[in-house]
Design an enzyme around this catalytic site. Structure first.
Site, mmCIF file in Angstrom:
data_model
loop_
_atom_site.group_PDB
_atom_site.id
_atom_site.type_symbol
_atom_site.label_atom_id
_atom_site.label_comp_id
_atom_site.label_asym_id
_atom_site.label_seq_id
_atom_site.Cartn_x
_atom_site.Cartn_y
_atom_site.Cartn_z
ATOM 1 N N ASP A 52 9.187 -1.426 10.753
ATOM 2 C CA ASP A 52 9.901 -0.205 11.152
ATOM 3 C C ASP A 52 11.063 -0.559 12.077
ATOM 4 O O ASP A 52 11.812 0.328 12.510
ATOM 5 C CB ASP A 52 8.950 0.822 11.778
ATOM 6 C CG ASP A 52 8.211 0.311 12.997
ATOM 7 O OD1 ASP A 52 8.409 -0.870 13.356
ATOM 8 O OD2 ASP A 52 7.448 1.083 13.594
ATOM 9 N N SER A 53 11.247 -1.869 12.354
ATOM 10 C CA SER A 53 12.469 -2.332 13.018
ATOM 11 C C SER A 53 13.681 -2.010 12.150
ATOM 12 O O SER A 53 14.824 -2.107 12.612
ATOM 13 C CB SER A 53 12.394 -3.834 13.306
ATOM 14 O OG SER A 53 11.984 -4.540 12.153
ATOM 15 N N LYS A 134 0.738 -2.220 7.983
ATOM 16 C CA LYS A 134 0.530 -2.659 9.369
ATOM 17 C C LYS A 134 0.548 -1.420 10.262
ATOM 18 O O LYS A 134 1.329 -0.497 10.013
ATOM 19 C CB LYS A 134 1.620 -3.651 9.802
ATOM 20 C CG LYS A 134 1.539 -4.052 11.271
ATOM 21 C CD LYS A 134 2.355 -5.296 11.602
ATOM 22 C CE LYS A 134 3.810 -5.070 11.875
ATOM 23 N NZ LYS A 134 4.102 -4.138 13.000
ATOM 24 N N GLU A 136 0.181 -0.100 14.528
ATOM 25 C CA GLU A 136 0.180 -0.458 15.947
ATOM 26 C C GLU A 136 -0.963 0.248 16.668
ATOM 27 O O GLU A 136 -1.136 1.457 16.513
ATOM 28 C CB GLU A 136 1.509 -0.048 16.598
ATOM 29 C CG GLU A 136 2.710 -0.803 16.042
ATOM 30 C CD GLU A 136 4.020 -0.437 16.729
ATOM 31 O OE1 GLU A 136 4.002 0.333 17.725
ATOM 32 O OE2 GLU A 136 5.069 -0.913 16.270
ATOM 33 N N GLU A 203 2.605 -9.188 19.851
ATOM 34 C CA GLU A 203 4.022 -9.185 20.228
ATOM 35 C C GLU A 203 4.181 -9.288 21.746
ATOM 36 O O GLU A 203 3.576 -8.516 22.507
ATOM 37 C CB GLU A 203 4.685 -7.895 19.709
ATOM 38 C CG GLU A 203 6.163 -7.829 20.041
ATOM 39 C CD GLU A 203 6.928 -6.786 19.234
ATOM 40 O OE1 GLU A 203 6.356 -6.160 18.322
ATOM 41 O OE2 GLU A 203 8.125 -6.608 19.539
HETATM 42 O O1 KIV Z 1 8.909 -3.774 12.885
HETATM 43 C C1 KIV Z 1 8.894 -5.005 13.040
HETATM 44 O O2 KIV Z 1 9.846 -5.724 12.717
HETATM 45 C C2 KIV Z 1 7.707 -5.608 13.635
HETATM 46 C C3 KIV Z 1 7.762 -7.042 14.017
HETATM 47 C C4 KIV Z 1 8.562 -7.206 15.250
HETATM 48 C C5 KIV Z 1 6.433 -7.666 14.127
HETATM 49 O O3 KIV Z 1 6.734 -4.948 13.819
#
Ligand code: KIV
Length: 285
Positions: A52-53, A134, A136, A203
């Site tokens: 989600d980056s 994934k 969090e 992280e």
């Molecule tokens: O969204 C992302 O790019 C991430 C990584 C920094 C692990 O969660």
């Protein structure tokens, strides 16, 4: 170097587990579009994270919070098309396998309850063709993780600095430097493994703590700013290729300076257009 179509092995969650058992490090990078996914897949990456980056590096938002489930599905399906077309690049000194594609469940798509979490996951899996999701968080999302796993979808955990909680933390500084937070992280990591997560991202936490977690778990632990004593590493592709110039955390190693390369190329193009050098005789019909 020659390029040819050839049978290739898929990286699965089981392969990642075997890599941890053998002490073989896992490489993971983000990708958000077809062309980049194709490049990193062909270069031999083990895992592609549709992070989600994308909210930051693709859409220019300050945080990861604004990206929507529809937008994540768009990015993920583009990435999956990139790896589905993968060719095997031969003559490289290591075997090239097809990457596992993991997709971040975006903020607001799973925190409500486990039913919502499963519905969001099913949309990602059906509409993008990705292989895993994934999420969090620790104890507070265990019920959702279990429900997703009962539907047969592998889940990767994410602890430490969890950017979807940035307004709770108030800072992107290193997490779990104090005993209480470190103990909670260890407790959460055990819960995530117990619930059935196939891997865990840590992280921006102290290296010593990351080692303790990796040593305590049987599932692979993949670090970003978590030191070398974990089972693999992940970076955001725009950061490691040097596309961003502003983001310079201590943990980042830049493998290229694409900012300069792209700027110079565009400047040359602009100059050639202005001076009427482009297109020349050979570059027209
Ligand atoms: O969204 C992302 O790019 C991430 C990584 C920094 C692990 O969660």
């Amino acid at each position: 170097m020659s390029i040819q179509k050839k049978e290739f092995k898929k990286i699965t969650t089981l392969v990642l587990l075997e890599m941890k058992q053998k002490g073989e490090k896992i490489s993971m990078l983000t990708a958000y579009d077809y062309s980049m996914a194709k490049l990193v897949d062909q270069a031999g990456i083990d895992v592609i994270l549709v992070g989600d980056s994308a909210s930051n590096v693709m859409a220019g938002h300050e945080t990861t919070l604004p990206i929507t489930l529809d937008q994540m599905i768009y990015h993920a399906s583009s990435v999956v098309r990139g790896i589905d077309r993968a060719l095997v690049v031969v003559d490289l000194p290591f075997g090239i396998d097809r990457a596992l594609v993991v997709v971040d469940l975006p903020f607001g798509s799973y925190q409500g309850n486990s039913k919502e979490a499963l519905a969001s996951t099913i949309r990602i899996m059906k509409e993008s063709g990705a292989h895993a999701v994934k999420m969090e968080g620790g104890e507070e999302i265990i019920e959702s993780i279990k429900r997703i796993l009962t539907a047969g979808v592998p889940v990767m955990g994410h602890l430490g600095l969890t950017p979807q909680s940035i307004y709770k933390f108030g800072t992107y500084a290193v997490r779990a430097t104090e005993d209480e937070e470190a103990e909670k992280l260890i407790h959460d990591s055990k819960l995530l493994e117990g619930a059935g997560c196939f891997a865990l991202v840590l992280e921006k936490i102290p290296s010593k703590l990351a080692k303790r977690v990796a040593d305590n778990l049987t599932i692979p632990v993949i670090g970003i700013g978590a030191g070398p004593n974990v089972d693999g590493q992940v970076l955001v592709i725009h950061d490691m290729l040097g596309i961003n110039t502003e983001f310079k955390p201590r943990f980042l190693r830049k493998y290229a300076d694409l900012h300069s390369i792209i700027t110079t190329a565009v400047q040359h193009y602009v100059a050639d257009v202005k001076s009427r050098d482009f297109p020349n005789e050979k570059e027209q019909y």
